[in-house]
Design an enzyme around this catalytic site. Structure first.
Site, mmCIF file in Angstrom:
data_model
loop_
_atom_site.group_PDB
_atom_site.id
_atom_site.type_symbol
_atom_site.label_atom_id
_atom_site.label_comp_id
_atom_site.label_asym_id
_atom_site.label_seq_id
_atom_site.Cartn_x
_atom_site.Cartn_y
_atom_site.Cartn_z
ATOM 1 C CE LYS A 194 -1.526 1.436 4.133
ATOM 2 N NZ LYS A 194 -1.273 2.832 4.548
ATOM 3 C CG ASN A 195 2.418 2.612 3.514
ATOM 4 O OD1 ASN A 195 1.252 2.924 3.257
ATOM 5 N ND2 ASN A 195 2.843 2.384 4.732
ATOM 6 N NE ARG B 292 -0.804 11.327 8.449
ATOM 7 C CZ ARG B 292 -0.618 12.628 8.533
ATOM 8 N NH1 ARG B 292 -1.628 13.377 8.879
ATOM 9 N NH2 ARG B 292 0.528 13.161 8.245
ATOM 10 C CB CYS C 167 -4.315 10.117 12.348
ATOM 11 S SG CYS C 167 -2.746 9.356 12.676
ATOM 12 N NE ARG D 103 1.326 10.154 10.885
ATOM 13 C CZ ARG D 103 0.663 9.198 10.234
ATOM 14 N NH1 ARG D 103 -0.419 8.689 10.759
ATOM 15 N NH2 ARG D 103 1.082 8.770 9.057
ATOM 16 N N PRO D 104 2.367 16.101 11.770
ATOM 17 C CG PRO D 104 4.270 17.123 12.625
ATOM 18 C CD PRO D 104 3.331 15.967 12.862
ATOM 19 C CB ILE D 105 2.619 17.871 6.311
ATOM 20 C CG1 ILE D 105 1.627 19.040 6.275
ATOM 21 C CG2 ILE D 105 1.896 16.552 6.362
ATOM 22 C CD1 ILE D 105 0.839 19.091 4.982
ATOM 23 C CG ASP D 106 6.989 20.331 10.461
ATOM 24 O OD1 ASP D 106 6.432 19.207 10.496
ATOM 25 O OD2 ASP D 106 8.080 20.546 11.001
ATOM 26 C CG ASP E 205 3.816 1.179 9.563
ATOM 27 O OD1 ASP E 205 3.932 1.463 8.355
ATOM 28 O OD2 ASP E 205 3.549 2.031 10.430
ATOM 29 C CB ILE F 112 8.219 6.324 14.495
ATOM 30 C CG1 ILE F 112 9.439 5.435 14.253
ATOM 31 C CG2 ILE F 112 7.811 7.129 13.267
ATOM 32 C CD1 ILE F 112 10.690 6.184 13.798
ATOM 33 N NE ARG G 252 -6.865 4.256 6.032
ATOM 34 C CZ ARG G 252 -6.268 5.338 6.502
ATOM 35 N NH1 ARG G 252 -6.559 5.807 7.684
ATOM 36 N NH2 ARG G 252 -5.368 5.961 5.779
HETATM 37 C C1 EPZ Z 1 4.625 6.786 6.518
HETATM 38 O O1 EPZ Z 1 3.863 7.786 7.148
HETATM 39 C C2 EPZ Z 1 3.707 5.573 6.393
HETATM 40 N N1 EPZ Z 1 2.564 5.923 5.551
HETATM 41 C C3 EPZ Z 1 3.234 5.146 7.786
HETATM 42 O O2 EPZ Z 1 2.452 3.969 7.627
HETATM 43 C C4 EPZ Z 1 4.467 4.809 8.621
HETATM 44 O O3 EPZ Z 1 4.046 4.486 9.924
HETATM 45 C C5 EPZ Z 1 5.413 6.020 8.663
HETATM 46 O O4 EPZ Z 1 5.759 6.421 7.327
HETATM 47 C C6 EPZ Z 1 6.707 5.707 9.410
HETATM 48 O O5 EPZ Z 1 7.351 4.632 8.797
HETATM 49 C C7 EPZ Z 1 2.723 5.939 4.206
HETATM 50 O O6 EPZ Z 1 3.792 5.688 3.684
HETATM 51 C C8 EPZ Z 1 1.508 6.277 3.406
HETATM 52 P P1 EPZ Z 1 6.743 10.050 8.594
HETATM 53 P P2 EPZ Z 1 4.434 9.306 7.204
HETATM 54 O O7 EPZ Z 1 6.589 11.339 7.882
HETATM 55 O O8 EPZ Z 1 5.254 9.580 6.009
HETATM 56 C C9 EPZ Z 1 7.293 13.321 11.963
HETATM 57 C C10 EPZ Z 1 0.639 2.554 7.954
HETATM 58 O O9 EPZ Z 1 0.284 1.974 8.978
HETATM 59 N N2 EPZ Z 1 7.087 14.309 10.904
HETATM 60 O O10 EPZ Z 1 7.876 9.137 8.190
HETATM 61 O O11 EPZ Z 1 3.294 10.187 7.518
HETATM 62 C C11 EPZ Z 1 6.049 12.490 12.245
HETATM 63 O O12 EPZ Z 1 5.205 13.157 13.165
HETATM 64 C C12 EPZ Z 1 1.074 4.004 8.031
HETATM 65 O O13 EPZ Z 1 0.719 2.041 6.814
HETATM 66 C C13 EPZ Z 1 7.228 15.652 11.193
HETATM 67 O O14 EPZ Z 1 7.511 16.037 12.331
HETATM 68 O O15 EPZ Z 1 5.386 9.231 8.475
HETATM 69 C C14 EPZ Z 1 6.624 11.222 12.825
HETATM 70 O O16 EPZ Z 1 6.893 11.421 14.199
HETATM 71 C C15 EPZ Z 1 0.858 4.574 9.422
HETATM 72 N N3 EPZ Z 1 7.036 16.573 10.199
HETATM 73 C C16 EPZ Z 1 7.947 11.057 12.076
HETATM 74 O O17 EPZ Z 1 8.244 12.352 11.518
HETATM 75 C C17 EPZ Z 1 6.721 16.192 8.911
HETATM 76 O O18 EPZ Z 1 6.582 17.079 8.038
HETATM 77 C C18 EPZ Z 1 7.906 10.045 10.941
HETATM 78 O O19 EPZ Z 1 6.775 10.337 10.163
HETATM 79 C C19 EPZ Z 1 6.584 14.815 8.629
HETATM 80 C C20 EPZ Z 1 6.782 13.892 9.637
#
Ligand code: EPZ
Length: 424
Positions: free
Chosen positions: A22-23, A96, A120, A125-128, A308, A330, A400
């Site tokens: 999926k990812n 998201r 969530c 889950r910020p996207i900064d 995950d 994480i 999902r």
């Molecule tokens: C991806 O989410 C996966 N989703 C998640 O899988 C997975 O848990 C996660 O990576 C970690 O491996 C997809 O690929 C669609 P991150 P993502 O950005 O990209 C922080 C599942 O179960 N962060 O790697 O959203 C964040 O808060 C899902 O399949 C910021 O601070 O995760 C977290 O603490 C759940 N600012 C850390 O980084 C940002 O702009 C890692 O998050 C982005 C992230």
């Protein structure tokens, strides 16, 4: 809302086939926005998030064919024109990962209006970092009424050092950089196999990417990308989930069609827990006839133990002798499943980012509630070994990310059935 009814106690015997990841499928579908030619993706999993992405791309004006059948799980996306470079709150709030369209829309159209995803169950889950990276590439980004408004004449390549390792942040910026003017260097990039799979597709489309899968990715911008055909990698988290199902139930299970190289951290932790496995080219056999002993686990970015898989591993730890310390590095709130496992008889103490699981505790069936995708998987695993009939509510979470999980489990002997909500 559908529920699962699971009667525990059956060892899982036989072979389950892993679906596409999926990812990896989600960013690859978003990548189709980068070209006016058709992109065909094979081995797409039949899961809700893919359907949500289909709706998202269609709303922007792309033609999306999505076909499932014995012969293929395939989608062809043709974004000849992107009439409305937008991602609405209605869709983004259900998934998201919709923010993955930000990079491609900025690269292709020079503008995007994407709803902020909001938090969530597992964290804020910020996207900064996505936003900061796009601004480094020259995008002007404002936020209002819960939406991101982004514009750019043409993105310009730059060196971007990511403050934190972010999977979709890396993917978003990688896609944006493919059409930027000049070279982009992504430092502290995510190394997940799904990032490398996206880069493989982008290079087939004519992008010039080197280093995907390592912490430093170099992208030479090109003026146009073409269509391509690509097969999505197998889902390593689904494979890991079934490995634990085989171990927990004392079964003998072949996980076929997986990529063992993506499972190294999971296989090593299972071995430490006393689980026997046998690895061949695209299959891992798990034999659950050994007693389980507690092993500590700390979630890390790839190639470390994946977050995950944390919830699923916790279910396994309840059946292992001794105390297992599980540290979630994480996400800040990813222990919801623990509370439900305790209701089934597990002995788990949460202390901030650490959970201490003391086993072996016999689990008994209960009515439990799924809160997020991987928590749901953890409850299914616990139910497979609990005494009696467990009812899991809100299984839309599991739909999902797991293709036909009840059919796959039934196929290897699990007593599981899905019931629609019996309206009064
Ligand atoms: C991806 O989410 C996966 N989703 C998640 O899988 C997975 O848990 C996660 O990576 C970690 O491996 C997809 O690929 C669609 P991150 P993502 O950005 O990209 C922080 C599942 O179960 N962060 O790697 O959203 C964040 O808060 C899902 O399949 C910021 O601070 O995760 C977290 O603490 C759940 N600012 C850390 O980084 C940002 O702009 C890692 O998050 C982005 C992230």
């Amino acid at each position: 809302m559908d529920k699962f009814v699971i009667r525990g106690g059956e060892p899982l015997l036989g072979t389950v086939r892993v679906s596409g990841a999926k990812n990896a499928a989600l960013p690859c579908m978003a990548a189709a926005l980068l070209t006016d030619q058709p992109v065909t993706l094979e081995n797409i999993p039949l899961v809700r998030d893919i359907e949500t992405t289909r709706k998202l791309l269609a709303a922007m004006g792309a033609e999306v064919e999505l076909g499932y059948g014995r012969a293929h799980h395939r989608t062809t996306i043709h974004a000849e024109k992107v009439a409305t470079p937008e991602a609405s709150y209605e869709l983004v709030k259900t998934m998201r990962a919709s923010t993955l369209v930000l990079g491609p829309l900025m690269a292709r159209c020079g503008r995007a209006r994407v709803s902020l995803p909001g938090g969530c169950a597992i964290g804020q889950r910020p996207i900064d970092l996505h936003i900061k990276g796009l601004e480094r590439l020259g995008a002007k980004i404002t936020q209002d009424h819960g939406y991101i408004e982004a514009t750019a004449s043409r993105l310009k390549g730059a060196e971007i050092v990511l403050d934190k390792i972010t999977v979709t942040g890396t993917e978003d910026l990688l896609m944006a950089a493919t059409l930027a003017e000049g070279e982009t260097i992504l430092q502290n990039a995510a190394r997940e196999p799904e990032v490398a799979d996206l880069a493989a597709l982008l290079n087939k489309m004519g992008a010039k990417i080197e280093g995907a899968g390592t912490p430093t990715i170099r992208v030479k911008g090109v003026s146009k990308l073409k269509g391509a055909k690509h097969r999505i990698i197998p889902d390593r988290i689904e494979a890991g989930t079934f490995l634990i199902a085989g171990a927990l139930t004392g079964g003998d299970l072949n996980i076929a069609g997986c990529e063992p190289d993506h499972l190294a951290a999971i296989l090593s932790k299972l071995k430490e827990t006393g689980v026997k496995t046998k690895v061949t080219a695209d299959c891992v056999r798990v034999m659950g006839d050994n007693p389980l002993t507690a092993a500590d686990v700390t979630t890390e970015e790839y190639p470390g133990f994946p977050t995950d898989m944390q919830a699923q591993f916790m279910a396994l730890a309840t059946q292992a002798e001794g105390a297992a310390v599980i540290t979630e590095n994480i996400f800040e709130n990813r222990f919801m499943h623990a509370l439900e496992l305790v209701r089934m008889g597990a002995n788990i103490k949460i202390e901030g980012r650490r959970a201490v699981v003391r086993g072996k505790s016999p689990l008994s069936a209960a009515a439990v509630l799924a809160s997020d995708l991987r928590a749901s998987a953890s409850l299914v695993l616990a139910a497979l070994v609990a005494d009696g009939e467990t009812i899991i509510d809100r299984v839309y979470h599991i739909d999902r990310g797991y293709e036909k999980i009840e059919e796959k489990l039934k196929g290897v002997g699990a007593q599981i059935r899905r019931i629609g909500n019996m309206l009064p």
